[in-house]
Design an enzyme around this catalytic site. Sequence first.
Site, PDB file in Angstrom:
ATOM      1  N   HIS A 141     -43.974  14.472   9.470  1.00 31.58           N
ATOM      2  CA  HIS A 141     -44.122  15.291  10.408  1.00 31.58           C
ATOM      3  C   HIS A 141     -44.302  16.792   9.735  1.00 31.58           C
ATOM      4  CE1 HIS A 141     -43.835  13.721  14.648  1.00 31.58           C
ATOM      5  NE2 HIS A 141     -43.746  12.763  13.675  1.00 31.58           N
ATOM      6  N   PRO A 152     -28.224  20.401  18.798  1.00 36.93           N
ATOM      7  CA  PRO A 152     -29.212  19.684  18.092  1.00 36.93           C
ATOM      8  C   PRO A 152     -30.580  20.377  17.984  1.00 36.93           C
ATOM      9  CG  PRO A 152     -28.896  19.100  20.551  1.00 36.93           C
ATOM     10  CD  PRO A 152     -27.826  19.953  20.402  1.00 36.93           C
ATOM     11  N   LYS A 200     -30.220  19.824  12.802  1.00 37.40           N
ATOM     12  CA  LYS A 200     -29.622  20.033  11.297  1.00 37.40           C
ATOM     13  C   LYS A 200     -28.608  19.018  11.224  1.00 37.40           C
ATOM     14  CE  LYS A 200     -31.821  22.979   9.089  1.00 37.40           C
ATOM     15  NZ  LYS A 200     -32.765  22.080   9.109  1.00 37.40           N
ATOM     16  N   TYR A 212     -36.263  24.786   9.020  1.00 37.39           N
ATOM     17  CA  TYR A 212     -36.343  23.458   9.792  1.00 37.39           C
ATOM     18  C   TYR A 212     -36.578  22.417   8.553  1.00 37.39           C
ATOM     19  CZ  TYR A 212     -37.610  20.460  13.563  1.00 37.39           C
ATOM     20  OH  TYR A 212     -37.639  19.424  14.556  1.00 37.39           O
TER      21      TYR A 212
HETATM   22  C1  PHB Z   1     -34.488  13.538  18.570  1.00 32.61           C
HETATM   23  O1  PHB Z   1     -33.930  13.014  19.172  1.00 32.61           O
HETATM   24  O2  PHB Z   1     -35.905  13.087  18.298  1.00 32.61           O
HETATM   25  C2  PHB Z   1     -34.523  14.884  18.028  1.00 32.61           C
HETATM   26  C3  PHB Z   1     -33.589  15.749  18.540  1.00 32.61           C
HETATM   27  C4  PHB Z   1     -33.425  17.179  18.355  1.00 32.61           C
HETATM   28  C5  PHB Z   1     -34.256  17.876  17.542  1.00 32.61           C
HETATM   29  C6  PHB Z   1     -35.620  17.136  17.106  1.00 32.61           C
HETATM   30  C7  PHB Z   1     -35.728  15.637  17.531  1.00 32.61           C
HETATM   31  O3  PHB Z   1     -34.172  19.128  17.317  1.00 32.61           O
END
Ligand code: PHB
Length: 395
Positions: free
Chosen positions: A76, A294, A298, A386
């Site tokens: 991505h 989340p 990270k 990120y």
């Molecule tokens: C995901 O579960 O795909 C996910 C969770 C938290 C994020 C990004 C992706 O910040």
Amino acid sequence: MTETVRTRVAIIGAGPAGLLLSHLLAADGIESVIIDQRSREEIEKTIRAGILEQGTVDVLTQTGASERVLIDGHRHDGIELRFQGEGHRIDFPGLVGRSVWLYPQHEVLKDLIATRLAAGQDIRFGVTAERVEDAGSTQPRVIITDAAGAAGEIVADVVVGADGSRSVARAAVTGSSTGGYFREYPFAWFGILCEAPPSSDELIYSNSPEGFALISQRSATVQRMYFQCDPEADPEAFSEAELWEKLQARVPGTTLKEGPIFQRDVLRFRSFVAHELRRGRVALVGDAAHTVPPTGAKGMNLAVADVVLLSRAIDALLQRHDEGPLDRYAEVASRRIWKAQHFSWWMTSMLHVAPGASDFDRRRQVGELRSVVESEAGRTYLAEAYTGWPLETAL
Ligand code: PHB
């Protein structure tokens, strides 16, 4: 009669941190034993965030831990921040020359378990660590109960707690199972998995007056989405139609592609860093050492960064009798941990609507989002954090 197992490194926890540590140690010729109270099946079906930093992907592929990430994972090159009905793309390669990979954590686990077992790693599933003793000695011990209920112990040169947020090893390091710096949040995420095509090519992090939503993905046919909810929300309290209505209301300007919802869960938020990351010959890595909300994706990346450092420190101790790197592990690991704590807290506070937020708070928040997306410096900070700061290996 208790059974005594001897090894060089006893690793508590067969999650990504413990498995990768055994892999890196084995490459240095250091044998280890991993125990986990869960079965292999339980571990492989734990569903967690799916974003891997470039540095994490490099470690997994360059050390032969998982080649599949490059085949089954998806690169991505950006994310979208959405607010006031408009999307703003953060272009990772354009800003920092790096990307991230979408690859579900349970797939990483399947690869790691298969790779380690094929290499002859001693992994004992269904074995519970009761406590860790003698952290201050050169022979720390893990007191265990095996799958059949028999008591035993593992005596090692080093014990590593890679046993997650409810770590048993933590008490031997910090003096209590809870000892740490922490912060709770007044909201949680309601997560769903659904059968539908992707609603967007890239992840959407959306701030709206109704609250936050994240539109993520799993594959061409399965999608993962979250919306901000009360931490006490009951996952079964909503119909599928209500869930779609809530998600859709939180991403104004985007039309979500709907489909049958086959899993739902509520994820509580917590920021936590243990007061100590090491005592004597016992060290903590991953969620045993820290947890992050989340929003910044990270968690697993931070675990990999800890493990890379700790494997260097254990190598110096066991192969060169140099205690210095292990003495410096906590200090060096903490620098990245607190940067990631800040980033995760910042993304969370910038994107969620706190219960009781005033009009001032709401308008200030939009001002903050604008300051980020309308400034190259702002977008670059977000992209740097990120996609992940360079991994430190020197101790
Ligand atoms: C995901 O579960 O795909 C996910 C969770 C938290 C994020 C990004 C992706 O910040």
